[in-house]
Write an enzyme that holds these catalytic residues in place. Structure first.
Site, PDB file in Angstrom:
ATOM      1  N   SER A   1      12.490   2.836  -5.078  1.00 31.02           N
ATOM      2  CA  SER A   1      13.182   1.582  -4.762  1.00 31.02           C
ATOM      3  C   SER A   1      13.158   1.386  -3.241  1.00 31.02           C
ATOM      4  O   SER A   1      12.891   2.331  -2.494  1.00 31.02           O
ATOM      5  CB  SER A   1      14.633   1.648  -5.252  1.00 31.02           C
ATOM      6  OG  SER A   1      15.329   2.628  -4.492  1.00 31.02           O
TER       7      SER A   1
ATOM      8  N   THR B   1      -7.679   2.600   1.226  1.00 27.53           N
ATOM      9  CA  THR B   1      -8.577   1.724   1.968  1.00 27.53           C
ATOM     10  C   THR B   1      -8.178   0.261   1.806  1.00 27.53           C
ATOM     11  O   THR B   1      -7.600  -0.114   0.797  1.00 27.53           O
ATOM     12  CB  THR B   1     -10.047   1.887   1.517  1.00 27.53           C
ATOM     13  OG1 THR B   1     -10.869   1.156   2.415  1.00 27.53           O
ATOM     14  CG2 THR B   1     -10.291   1.400   0.109  1.00 27.53           C
ATOM     15  N   HIS B   2      -8.483  -0.530   2.835  1.00 31.33           N
ATOM     16  CA  HIS B   2      -8.341  -1.986   2.717  1.00 31.33           C
ATOM     17  C   HIS B   2      -9.722  -2.632   2.584  1.00 31.33           C
ATOM     18  O   HIS B   2      -9.841  -3.857   2.619  1.00 31.33           O
ATOM     19  CB  HIS B   2      -7.683  -2.572   3.973  1.00 31.33           C
ATOM     20  CG  HIS B   2      -6.234  -2.220   4.149  1.00 31.33           C
ATOM     21  ND1 HIS B   2      -5.348  -2.128   3.106  1.00 31.33           N
ATOM     22  CD2 HIS B   2      -5.508  -1.971   5.277  1.00 31.33           C
ATOM     23  CE1 HIS B   2      -4.142  -1.833   3.582  1.00 31.33           C
ATOM     24  NE2 HIS B   2      -4.214  -1.716   4.884  1.00 31.33           N
TER      25      HIS B   2
ATOM     26  N   THR C   1       0.830  -1.211   0.000  1.00 30.34           N
ATOM     27  CA  THR C   1       0.000   0.000   0.000  1.00 30.34           C
ATOM     28  C   THR C   1       0.867   1.265   0.000  1.00 30.34           C
ATOM     29  O   THR C   1       0.658   2.177  -0.808  1.00 30.34           O
ATOM     30  CB  THR C   1      -0.873   0.041   1.282  1.00 30.34           C
ATOM     31  OG1 THR C   1      -1.387  -1.256   1.530  1.00 30.34           O
ATOM     32  CG2 THR C   1      -1.978   1.072   1.178  1.00 30.34           C
TER      33      THR C   1
ATOM     34  N   MET D   1       7.849  -0.108   5.879  1.00 30.27           N
ATOM     35  CA  MET D   1       8.946  -0.589   5.048  1.00 30.27           C
ATOM     36  C   MET D   1       9.617  -1.744   5.766  1.00 30.27           C
ATOM     37  O   MET D   1      10.090  -1.569   6.882  1.00 30.27           O
ATOM     38  CB  MET D   1      10.027   0.496   4.888  1.00 30.27           C
ATOM     39  CG  MET D   1       9.702   1.653   4.018  1.00 30.27           C
ATOM     40  SD  MET D   1       9.587   1.264   2.297  1.00 30.27           S
ATOM     41  CE  MET D   1      11.009   0.274   1.928  1.00 30.27           C
TER      42      MET D   1
ATOM     43  N   TRP E   1       3.985   1.606  -0.650  1.00 36.13           N
ATOM     44  CA  TRP E   1       4.852   1.672  -1.839  1.00 36.13           C
ATOM     45  C   TRP E   1       4.063   2.321  -2.994  1.00 36.13           C
ATOM     46  O   TRP E   1       4.520   3.280  -3.620  1.00 36.13           O
ATOM     47  CB  TRP E   1       5.312   0.261  -2.210  1.00 36.13           C
ATOM     48  CG  TRP E   1       6.294   0.196  -3.324  1.00 36.13           C
ATOM     49  CD1 TRP E   1       7.041   1.236  -3.816  1.00 36.13           C
ATOM     50  CD2 TRP E   1       6.643  -0.954  -4.098  1.00 36.13           C
ATOM     51  NE1 TRP E   1       7.837   0.786  -4.839  1.00 36.13           N
ATOM     52  CE2 TRP E   1       7.611  -0.556  -5.027  1.00 36.13           C
ATOM     53  CE3 TRP E   1       6.239  -2.289  -4.086  1.00 36.13           C
ATOM     54  CZ2 TRP E   1       8.177  -1.448  -5.945  1.00 36.13           C
ATOM     55  CZ3 TRP E   1       6.803  -3.177  -4.990  1.00 36.13           C
ATOM     56  CH2 TRP E   1       7.764  -2.751  -5.910  1.00 36.13           C
TER      57      TRP E   1
HETATM   58  P1  A3P Z   1       7.473  -7.055   3.434  1.00 31.55           P
HETATM   59  O1  A3P Z   1       7.035  -7.148   4.856  1.00 31.55           O
HETATM   60  O2  A3P Z   1       7.290  -8.349   2.681  1.00 31.55           O
HETATM   61  O3  A3P Z   1       8.856  -6.547   3.286  1.00 31.55           O
HETATM   62  P2  A3P Z   1       1.694  -2.256   3.182  1.00 31.55           P
HETATM   63  O4  A3P Z   1       2.206  -0.912   2.843  1.00 31.55           O
HETATM   64  O5  A3P Z   1       0.448  -2.647   2.431  1.00 31.55           O
HETATM   65  O6  A3P Z   1       1.555  -2.440   4.655  1.00 31.55           O
HETATM   66  O7  A3P Z   1       2.773  -3.326   2.667  1.00 31.55           O
HETATM   67  C1  A3P Z   1       3.993  -3.510   3.317  1.00 31.55           C
HETATM   68  C2  A3P Z   1       4.914  -4.335   2.438  1.00 31.55           C
HETATM   69  O8  A3P Z   1       5.326  -3.532   1.312  1.00 31.55           O
HETATM   70  C3  A3P Z   1       6.191  -4.722   3.184  1.00 31.55           C
HETATM   71  O9  A3P Z   1       6.522  -6.024   2.684  1.00 31.55           O
HETATM   72  C4  A3P Z   1       7.162  -3.645   2.703  1.00 31.55           C
HETATM   73  O10 A3P Z   1       8.512  -3.967   2.868  1.00 31.55           O
HETATM   74  C5  A3P Z   1       6.749  -3.567   1.230  1.00 31.55           C
HETATM   75  N1  A3P Z   1       7.303  -2.347   0.602  1.00 31.55           N
HETATM   76  C6  A3P Z   1       7.226  -1.072   1.045  1.00 31.55           C
HETATM   77  N2  A3P Z   1       7.915  -0.259   0.233  1.00 31.55           N
HETATM   78  C7  A3P Z   1       8.451  -1.020  -0.748  1.00 31.55           C
HETATM   79  C8  A3P Z   1       9.283  -0.755  -1.878  1.00 31.55           C
HETATM   80  N3  A3P Z   1       9.716   0.479  -2.154  1.00 31.55           N
HETATM   81  N4  A3P Z   1       9.623  -1.792  -2.673  1.00 31.55           N
HETATM   82  C9  A3P Z   1       9.197  -3.045  -2.405  1.00 31.55           C
HETATM   83  N5  A3P Z   1       8.422  -3.367  -1.345  1.00 31.55           N
HETATM   84  C10 A3P Z   1       8.047  -2.369  -0.520  1.00 31.55           C
END
Ligand code: A3P
Length: 306
Positions: free
Chosen positions: A237, A115-116, A57, A268, A59
């Site tokens: 990245s 939203t989820h 999300t 992250m 990202w």
């Molecule tokens: P991991 O726990 O597998 O590393 P959300 O934002 O929906 O909570 O998702 C979190 C997931 O997105 C985490 O996965 C996080 O590391 C990953 N994520 C966040 N930023 C990222 C990026 N720039 N590139 C790749 N994955 C990313």
């Protein structure tokens, strides 16, 4: 921390029992806020990022924000006040009755919120106003292992523990928060051909972010210069976003409210596909593969997940 009052451990978070219209929710969600979704006024120029939890999300949010600023990361305004960090399915701390939904309602256009919610619980006006909806999902095995990492950071902060088995059993049960992965993903998949919906996956972002950005560019009606594209790739990245988030935490008193859930659990983490392989037992892998084969057969979504 105020918002964590009454949510002391991952176990309590998982065992929280709020069921609303057949969907289960985590402790940050309140029934009166879900009820308000029914009358929430959607605007035609809204942009909604709808995701399954732990599917990237933040990202995708960062990618879209970067795109809106042609990759100039320093031009992005960061709202570190949780109440204005607009996520439609969340509410304010338990000691207040207000919902973040009210903050969204009061925000000027054009609005961008997250939203989820499963597709059937989106505000009904979504189907008449037809705002743009970007949907992002991720291999359920990775979403589950990401949830485990996420809850582990809560366990550390609360001096408790959490096991992968607990998270796995919950994630693949009917009580999975925001709905079971299969219902959630297929619900949005069934709208993939709607003009106002763009269905994307974490795996596509990992494999070819440039082409995802070009698809988003067309869908969102933005123009990304070739230099802008290079800036976006750099800042989106894992390393680039870690740098940006570290800077936000350093430079803002409440920076962690932007970069971590409740200022505590980092969004992250590893940022890889296939991380589940280090955590799942062979039995869990086989059970998951069987579920995916059976539930996705003939849906078309099995092109992405099999
Ligand atoms: P991991 O726990 O597998 O590393 P959300 O934002 O929906 O909570 O998702 C979190 C997931 O997105 C985490 O996965 C996080 O590391 C990953 N994520 C966040 N930023 C990222 C990026 N720039 N590139 C790749 N994955 C990313």
């Amino acid at each position: 921390m105020e918002i964590l009052k009454g949510m002391k451990s991952p176990l309590e978070m998982i065992n929280y029992e709020l069921e609303y219209e057949g969907v289960w929710f985590p402790p940050v969600v309140r029934p009166h806020c879900l009820e308000k979704l029914k009358t929430f006024e959607v605007r035609e120029d809204d942009l909604i990022l709808a995701t399954y939890p732990k599917s990237g999300t933040h990202w995708m949010k960062e990618v879209i924000l970067l795109m809106q600023h042609d990759g100039h990361v320093d031009k992005i305004g960061r709202e570190t006040d949780l109440t204005k960090n607009l996520a439609m399915s969340f509410v304010l701390p338990q000691d207040t009755k207000r919902c973040i939904l009210e903050e969204i309602a009061a925000s000027p256009s054009p609005r961008f919120y997250l939203t989820h919610l499963p597709v059937q619980l989106l505000p009904p006006q979504v189907w008449t106003k037809k705002p743009k909806i970007v949907h992002l999902t991720r291999d359920p095995k990775d979403a589950c292992s990401s949830m485990y990492r996420f809850l582990n950071s809560l366990a550390r902060a609360t001096n408790t523990t959490v096991s992968l088995e607990l998270v796995y059993n919950h994630s693949f049960s009917e009580k999975a928060h925001f709905g079971n992965w299969f219902d959630h993903a297929l619900g949005y998949w069934n709208h993939r051909d709607d003009d106002n919906v763009l269905f994307l996956t974490y795996e596509e972002m990992k494999t070819d972010l440039r082409s995802v950005i070009r698809r988003l560019e067309k869908f969102l009606g933005l123009t990304i210069t070739s230099e802008g594209m290079e800036r976006i790739i750099e800042h989106a990245s894992v390393e680039g976003m870690k740098k940006t988030f570290a800077k936000i935490e350093e430079e803002n008193e409440n920076g962690k409210m932007y970069t971590r859930a409740f200022g505590l659990m980092p969004y992250m983490q590893k940022g890889v596909s296939g991380g589940w392989k280090e955590l799942f037992t062979d039995e869990q892998r086989d059970e998951c593969d069987k579920m995916m084969k059976e539930k996705l057969a003939g849906t078309g979504l099995d092109v992405h997940y099999h």
